[in-house]
Design a protein around this motif. Structure first.
Motif, PDB file in Angstrom:
ATOM      1  N   GLY A   1       0.786  -1.356  -0.001  1.00 59.20           N
ATOM      2  CA  GLY A   1       0.117  -0.052  -0.146  1.00 59.20           C
ATOM      3  C   GLY A   1       0.888   1.278  -0.144  1.00 59.20           C
ATOM      4  O   GLY A   1       2.168   1.215  -0.227  1.00 59.20           O
ATOM      5  N   PHE A   2       0.242   2.446   0.287  1.00 52.97           N
ATOM      6  CA  PHE A   2       1.014   3.661   0.302  1.00 52.97           C
ATOM      7  C   PHE A   2       2.165   3.859   1.045  1.00 52.97           C
ATOM      8  O   PHE A   2       3.074   4.559   1.015  1.00 52.97           O
ATOM      9  N   LEU A   3       1.895   3.391   2.388  1.00 51.29           N
ATOM     10  CA  LEU A   3       2.921   3.337   3.342  1.00 51.29           C
ATOM     11  C   LEU A   3       4.208   2.793   2.972  1.00 51.29           C
ATOM     12  O   LEU A   3       4.971   2.862   3.654  1.00 51.29           O
TER      13      LEU A   3
ATOM     14  N   PRO B   1       7.533  -3.895   1.651  1.00 49.80           N
ATOM     15  CA  PRO B   1       6.770  -4.161   2.868  1.00 49.80           C
ATOM     16  C   PRO B   1       7.533  -3.795   4.231  1.00 49.80           C
ATOM     17  O   PRO B   1       6.785  -3.605   5.284  1.00 49.80           O
ATOM     18  N   ASP B   2       8.810  -3.750   4.302  1.00 50.65           N
ATOM     19  CA  ASP B   2       9.353  -3.385   5.274  1.00 50.65           C
ATOM     20  C   ASP B   2       9.951  -1.735   5.483  1.00 50.65           C
ATOM     21  O   ASP B   2      10.592  -1.304   6.246  1.00 50.65           O
ATOM     22  N   ALA B   3       9.086  -0.992   4.741  1.00 50.30           N
ATOM     23  CA  ALA B   3       9.374   0.574   4.643  1.00 50.30           C
ATOM     24  C   ALA B   3       9.004   1.066   6.181  1.00 50.30           C
ATOM     25  O   ALA B   3       7.886   0.702   6.780  1.00 50.30           O
ATOM     26  N   PRO B   4       9.829   1.742   6.750  1.00 51.15           N
ATOM     27  CA  PRO B   4       9.659   2.495   8.205  1.00 51.15           C
ATOM     28  C   PRO B   4       8.169   3.048   8.320  1.00 51.15           C
ATOM     29  O   PRO B   4       7.558   2.855   9.337  1.00 51.15           O
ATOM     30  N   LEU B   5       7.735   3.526   7.426  1.00 52.16           N
ATOM     31  CA  LEU B   5       6.368   4.265   7.690  1.00 52.16           C
ATOM     32  C   LEU B   5       5.331   3.262   7.729  1.00 52.16           C
ATOM     33  O   LEU B   5       4.445   3.420   8.588  1.00 52.16           O
TER      34      LEU B   5
ATOM     35  N   THR C   1       2.338  10.665   3.317  1.00 57.25           N
ATOM     36  CA  THR C   1       3.679  10.664   2.767  1.00 57.25           C
ATOM     37  C   THR C   1       3.800  11.591   1.544  1.00 57.25           C
ATOM     38  O   THR C   1       2.769  12.144   1.194  1.00 57.25           O
ATOM     39  N   ASP C   2       4.960  12.371   1.805  1.00 56.07           N
ATOM     40  CA  ASP C   2       5.462  13.155   0.643  1.00 56.07           C
ATOM     41  C   ASP C   2       5.569  12.490  -0.466  1.00 56.07           C
ATOM     42  O   ASP C   2       6.094  13.225  -1.608  1.00 56.07           O
TER      43      ASP C   2
END
Length: 289
Positions: free
Chosen positions: A39-41, A127-131, A249-250
């Motif tokens: 997803g976007f996060l 999937p492991d993005a900090p956000l 998110t930017d």
């Protein structure tokens, strides 16, 4: 006096419980899509393409765009999966439609290849993005039936091309607005220009109000509307006023509302400013896209 049985529930209470449960189902669906593995996060960067091949740390290969559309040159040992088929070497995605795109799989990541505001982009999603891994949910107003209002949709004689800004400075989006929705809040007449929604005859409105930048995200919120009835009647449930991805998110290119959709009333309903923007979820003056 006879005591009421514990099972005796006033109809109005039952209706409110159903209303609240329906809203909770909607809210959970919003959160699940946002925080899905891709997803976007999960976005790790927003890469703008030109005719010079570029390498990015969060995607394989060298990427560029030209008159023939987006292309990637993968090194030996690198592979993408596009439409279920493995891709190696040079691959062309072709000319992409505005607001269209292709998702290419790379291991446990997805590489989004898309066109936004006339520009080709690559937007990896890991999937492991900090956000995403730190996401704790979006604050929201408690659902309240007073924010469900009936309005009237009036179609324009012809769809009106409407240019709006974007969360990314210098970018513009153009939508063919099919009509306008008029309604009242606390006896005050209001109107919103509507854009095409997701699904046949559905509508989407982008708006700000007096809570924007205070308790809700400053740049925009969106409201999805079911198809209007034959007489133009349409229901606006502001409890379902949603954040667009740019609220979190930017790395999103979300559209801004047209000028006429900047309402002066306070709509204290729907989703609030994400914690990711200000640390407490209650919003602050001047919070921007």
């Amino acid at each position: 006096m006879t005591e009421l049985s514990e099972k005796t529930v006033h109809p109005a209470t039952t209706d409110l419980q159903v209303f609240t449960q329906d809203w909770l189902d909607w809210y959970r669906g919003q959160e699940e899509r946002l925080a899905a593995p891709h997803g976007f996060l999960a976005i790790t960067n927003l890469h703008w393409l030109d005719d010079r091949p570029q390498r990015f740390p969060d995607a394989p290969g060298a990427w560029w765009t030209d008159d023939a559309g987006v292309a990637v040159a993968l090194d030996e040992g690198e592979e993408l999966v596009v439409d279920g088929a493995p891709v190696r070497g040079e691959h062309r995605f072709g000319v992409l439609p505005e607001r269209g795109g292709v998702n290419a799989v790379w291991g446990d990541a997805v590489i989004e290849v898309a066109k936004r505001g006339g520009h080709d982009i690559v937007r990896p999603r890991h999937p492991d993005a900090p956000l995403r891994t730190a996401f704790a949910g979006t604050p929201a107003y408690a659902p309240d039936p007073r924010w469900v209002v009936t309005g009237r949709y009036t179609a324009f004689d012809e769809p009106r091309p409407t240019t709006v800004g974007a969360a990314v400075e210098g970018l513009e989006h153009v939508y063919d607005a099919p009509g306008q929705v008029e309604f009242e809040l606390d006896g005050r007449p209001l109107a919103l220009t509507a854009f095409p929604g997701h699904g046949p005859d559905r509508l989407l409105v982008l708006f700000t109000d007096a809570t924007s930048g205070v308790t809700t995200y400053a740049a925009n919120r969106s409201l999805s509307l079911d198809p209007p009835a034959a007489d133009g009647t349409v229901v606006l449930d502001f409890n379902r006023a949603a954040n667009l991805p740019c609220a979190y998110t930017d790395l999103a290119t979300c559209p801004l509302p047209p000028a006429e959709n900047r309402l002066s009333v306070a709509i204290e309903a729907g989703l609030k400013t994400p914690r990711e923007r200000n640390g407490d979820g209650e919003g602050r003056e001047g919070d921007g896209a």
